[in-house]
Design a protein around this motif. Structure first.
Motif, PDB file in Angstrom:
ATOM      1  N   UNK A  29      29.141   4.630 -28.472  1.00 45.61           N
ATOM      2  CA  UNK A  29      30.655   4.284 -28.941  1.00 45.61           C
ATOM      3  C   UNK A  29      31.056   2.958 -28.403  1.00 45.61           C
ATOM      4  N   UNK A  30      30.658   2.927 -26.962  1.00 48.85           N
ATOM      5  CA  UNK A  30      31.364   1.720 -26.536  1.00 48.85           C
ATOM      6  C   UNK A  30      30.771   0.335 -27.059  1.00 48.85           C
ATOM      7  N   UNK A  31      29.464  -0.159 -26.974  1.00 44.65           N
ATOM      8  CA  UNK A  31      28.583  -1.079 -27.502  1.00 44.65           C
ATOM      9  C   UNK A  31      29.179  -1.436 -29.154  1.00 44.65           C
ATOM     10  N   UNK A  32      29.120  -0.083 -30.036  1.00 46.99           N
ATOM     11  CA  UNK A  32      29.665  -0.219 -31.281  1.00 46.99           C
ATOM     12  C   UNK A  32      31.064  -0.726 -31.386  1.00 46.99           C
ATOM     13  N   UNK A  33      31.837  -0.030 -30.604  1.00 46.67           N
ATOM     14  CA  UNK A  33      33.393  -0.673 -30.598  1.00 46.67           C
ATOM     15  C   UNK A  33      33.452  -2.126 -30.589  1.00 46.67           C
ATOM     16  N   UNK A  34      32.611  -2.695 -29.334  1.00 49.10           N
ATOM     17  CA  UNK A  34      32.882  -4.092 -29.035  1.00 49.10           C
ATOM     18  C   UNK A  34      32.378  -4.928 -30.317  1.00 49.10           C
ATOM     19  N   UNK A  35      31.155  -4.330 -31.075  1.00 51.27           N
ATOM     20  CA  UNK A  35      30.759  -5.044 -32.207  1.00 51.27           C
ATOM     21  C   UNK A  35      31.704  -5.456 -33.365  1.00 51.27           C
ATOM     22  N   UNK A  36      32.132  -3.920 -33.383  1.00 55.99           N
ATOM     23  CA  UNK A  36      33.166  -3.902 -34.906  1.00 55.99           C
ATOM     24  C   UNK A  36      34.653  -4.891 -34.332  1.00 55.99           C
ATOM     25  N   UNK A  37      34.917  -4.443 -33.313  1.00 56.61           N
ATOM     26  CA  UNK A  37      36.195  -5.540 -32.677  1.00 56.61           C
ATOM     27  C   UNK A  37      35.836  -7.150 -32.864  1.00 56.61           C
ATOM     28  N   UNK A  38      34.428  -7.423 -32.642  1.00 55.15           N
ATOM     29  CA  UNK A  38      33.929  -9.011 -32.715  1.00 55.15           C
ATOM     30  C   UNK A  38      34.169  -9.299 -34.204  1.00 55.15           C
ATOM     31  N   UNK A  39      34.003  -8.536 -34.921  1.00 57.63           N
ATOM     32  CA  UNK A  39      33.985  -9.107 -36.355  1.00 57.63           C
ATOM     33  C   UNK A  39      35.454  -9.460 -36.898  1.00 57.63           C
ATOM     34  N   UNK A  40      36.404  -8.884 -36.309  1.00 64.31           N
ATOM     35  CA  UNK A  40      37.709  -9.090 -36.662  1.00 64.31           C
ATOM     36  C   UNK A  40      38.070 -10.970 -36.025  1.00 64.31           C
ATOM     37  N   UNK A  70      32.120   3.204 -22.551  1.00 66.46           N
ATOM     38  CA  UNK A  70      31.023   2.485 -21.737  1.00 66.46           C
ATOM     39  C   UNK A  70      30.560   3.032 -20.481  1.00 66.46           C
ATOM     40  N   UNK A  71      31.423   4.056 -19.876  1.00 64.44           N
ATOM     41  CA  UNK A  71      30.908   4.857 -18.918  1.00 64.44           C
ATOM     42  C   UNK A  71      29.895   5.939 -19.296  1.00 64.44           C
ATOM     43  N   UNK A  72      30.132   6.225 -20.646  1.00 67.21           N
ATOM     44  CA  UNK A  72      28.864   6.945 -21.127  1.00 67.21           C
ATOM     45  C   UNK A  72      27.620   6.548 -21.213  1.00 67.21           C
ATOM     46  N   UNK A  73      27.751   5.022 -21.741  1.00 62.41           N
ATOM     47  CA  UNK A  73      26.534   4.124 -21.827  1.00 62.41           C
ATOM     48  C   UNK A  73      25.782   3.748 -20.670  1.00 62.41           C
ATOM     49  N   UNK A  74      26.772   3.740 -19.564  1.00 60.49           N
ATOM     50  CA  UNK A  74      26.132   3.223 -18.270  1.00 60.49           C
ATOM     51  C   UNK A  74      25.336   4.633 -17.631  1.00 60.49           C
ATOM     52  N   UNK A  75      26.148   5.613 -17.736  1.00 65.05           N
ATOM     53  CA  UNK A  75      25.483   6.991 -17.292  1.00 65.05           C
ATOM     54  C   UNK A  75      24.071   7.392 -17.927  1.00 65.05           C
ATOM     55  N   UNK A 196      27.262  -8.895 -29.065  1.00 67.34           N
ATOM     56  CA  UNK A 196      27.692  -7.540 -29.007  1.00 67.34           C
ATOM     57  C   UNK A 196      26.749  -6.745 -29.868  1.00 67.34           C
ATOM     58  N   UNK A 197      26.433  -7.379 -30.927  1.00 69.93           N
ATOM     59  CA  UNK A 197      25.303  -6.865 -32.020  1.00 69.93           C
ATOM     60  C   UNK A 197      23.914  -6.464 -31.330  1.00 69.93           C
ATOM     61  N   UNK A 198      23.687  -7.549 -30.493  1.00 65.15           N
ATOM     62  CA  UNK A 198      22.170  -7.197 -29.748  1.00 65.15           C
ATOM     63  C   UNK A 198      22.210  -6.060 -28.867  1.00 65.15           C
ATOM     64  N   UNK A 199      23.692  -5.899 -28.160  1.00 66.38           N
ATOM     65  CA  UNK A 199      23.821  -4.837 -27.118  1.00 66.38           C
ATOM     66  C   UNK A 199      23.633  -3.746 -27.852  1.00 66.38           C
ATOM     67  N   UNK A 200      24.462  -3.621 -29.054  1.00 71.34           N
ATOM     68  CA  UNK A 200      24.546  -2.371 -29.769  1.00 71.34           C
ATOM     69  C   UNK A 200      23.150  -1.744 -30.340  1.00 71.34           C
ATOM     70  N   UNK A 201      22.330  -2.758 -30.646  1.00 74.22           N
ATOM     71  CA  UNK A 201      21.028  -2.614 -31.473  1.00 74.22           C
ATOM     72  C   UNK A 201      20.226  -2.050 -30.332  1.00 74.22           C
ATOM     73  N   UNK A 202      20.408  -2.614 -28.848  1.00 68.74           N
ATOM     74  CA  UNK A 202      19.358  -2.205 -27.819  1.00 68.74           C
ATOM     75  C   UNK A 202      19.794  -0.558 -27.490  1.00 68.74           C
ATOM     76  N   UNK A 203      21.169  -0.293 -27.343  1.00 71.29           N
ATOM     77  CA  UNK A 203      21.373   1.084 -27.236  1.00 71.29           C
ATOM     78  C   UNK A 203      21.048   1.930 -28.269  1.00 71.29           C
ATOM     79  N   UNK A 204      21.107   1.716 -29.470  1.00 69.97           N
ATOM     80  CA  UNK A 204      20.603   2.504 -30.616  1.00 69.97           C
ATOM     81  C   UNK A 204      19.085   2.684 -30.318  1.00 69.97           C
TER      82      UNK A 204
END
Length: 217
Positions: A29-40, A70-75, A196-204
């Motif tokens: 959720x965290x990385x995906x939200x940053x990627x979506x936000x960056x598109x704006x 991102x806390x969930x991402x980090x955990x 943020x796209x690279x970040x999201x892809x890495x977590x996926x």
């Protein structure tokens, strides 16, 4: 009394089970939200008048909702690394908790920036105060450094394991330097989206690998 104790233990076990199954997906959720936000920002939607930074109010809205995850991402990353590197996993988790706090702050600053503009304040003055680094900024500076360090250390540690494909570790290592490059060369809106796209892809990729490994175990 024993029945009540057993019931409490079952509830705890159920909570642990549900949390464990949900964590990989919450981590996205965290990385995906940053990627979506960056598109704006890339699309030029909701850009706030500012000579210093290119920010969007829509970007801030989405980021502020997503950054706490991102806390969930980090955990999740720390938990995954603990299978091979316990001390490194604890370090990464601590760094990322600090980093998540910074991401929440930076996200909400975009909303505050819009609120200041709507109230008649000069947005450039608001950000000038942010850039006027003093001793009071030290906690925020430490938090800002913590998130990139966590990704770089975590990605590097993953490269030394077979817990996920090597490209996952590589993307974790380079995603924040990618974002920083955009700031240095004056193209933040492009590199913000790419990073943020690279970040999201890495977590996926990490989630898929962990789920696959747990299924095969």
């Amino acid at each position: 009394m024993k029945t009540e104790k057993n019931k409490m233990e079952n509830q705890i076990n159920n909570w642990t089970s549900i949390w464990g199954k949900s964590l990989p997906y919450l981590a996205l959720a965290g990385p995906a939200s940053l990627f979506i936000a960056s598109l704006f920002v890339t699309a030029g939607v909701g850009i706030i008048p500012d000579k210093t930074y290119t920010n969007s109010n829509y970007e801030g809205f989405v980021m502020t909702l997503g950054a706490p995850f991102f806390k969930a991402t980090f955990i999740f990353l720390g938990q995954t690394l603990a299978k091979r590197f316990l001390k490194v996993s604890i370090l990464v988790t601590i760094l990322r908790i600090l980093g998540a706090s910074s991401l929440v702050f930076v996200s909400s600053m975009r909303l505050l920036q819009q609120a200041f503009v709507d109230s008649g304040f000069d947005s450039n003055t608001v950000w000038a105060a942010w850039d006027n680094v003093s001793v009071w900024h030290i906690p925020l500076l430490l938090q800002n450094i913590a998130a990139p360090l966590a990704f770089i250390i975590g990605g590097g540690a993953l490269l030394l394991t077979n817990l996920a494909p090597k490209w996952v570790g590589i993307l974790l290592v380079i995603c924040f330097p990618f974002i920083a490059t955009g700031q240095l060369i004056g193209k933040p809106e492009i590199f913000w989206t790419l990073g943020t796209m690279l970040m999201t892809i890495s977590i996926v990729g990490l989630v898929k690998a962990v789920v696959k490994n747990s299924t095969n175990a």
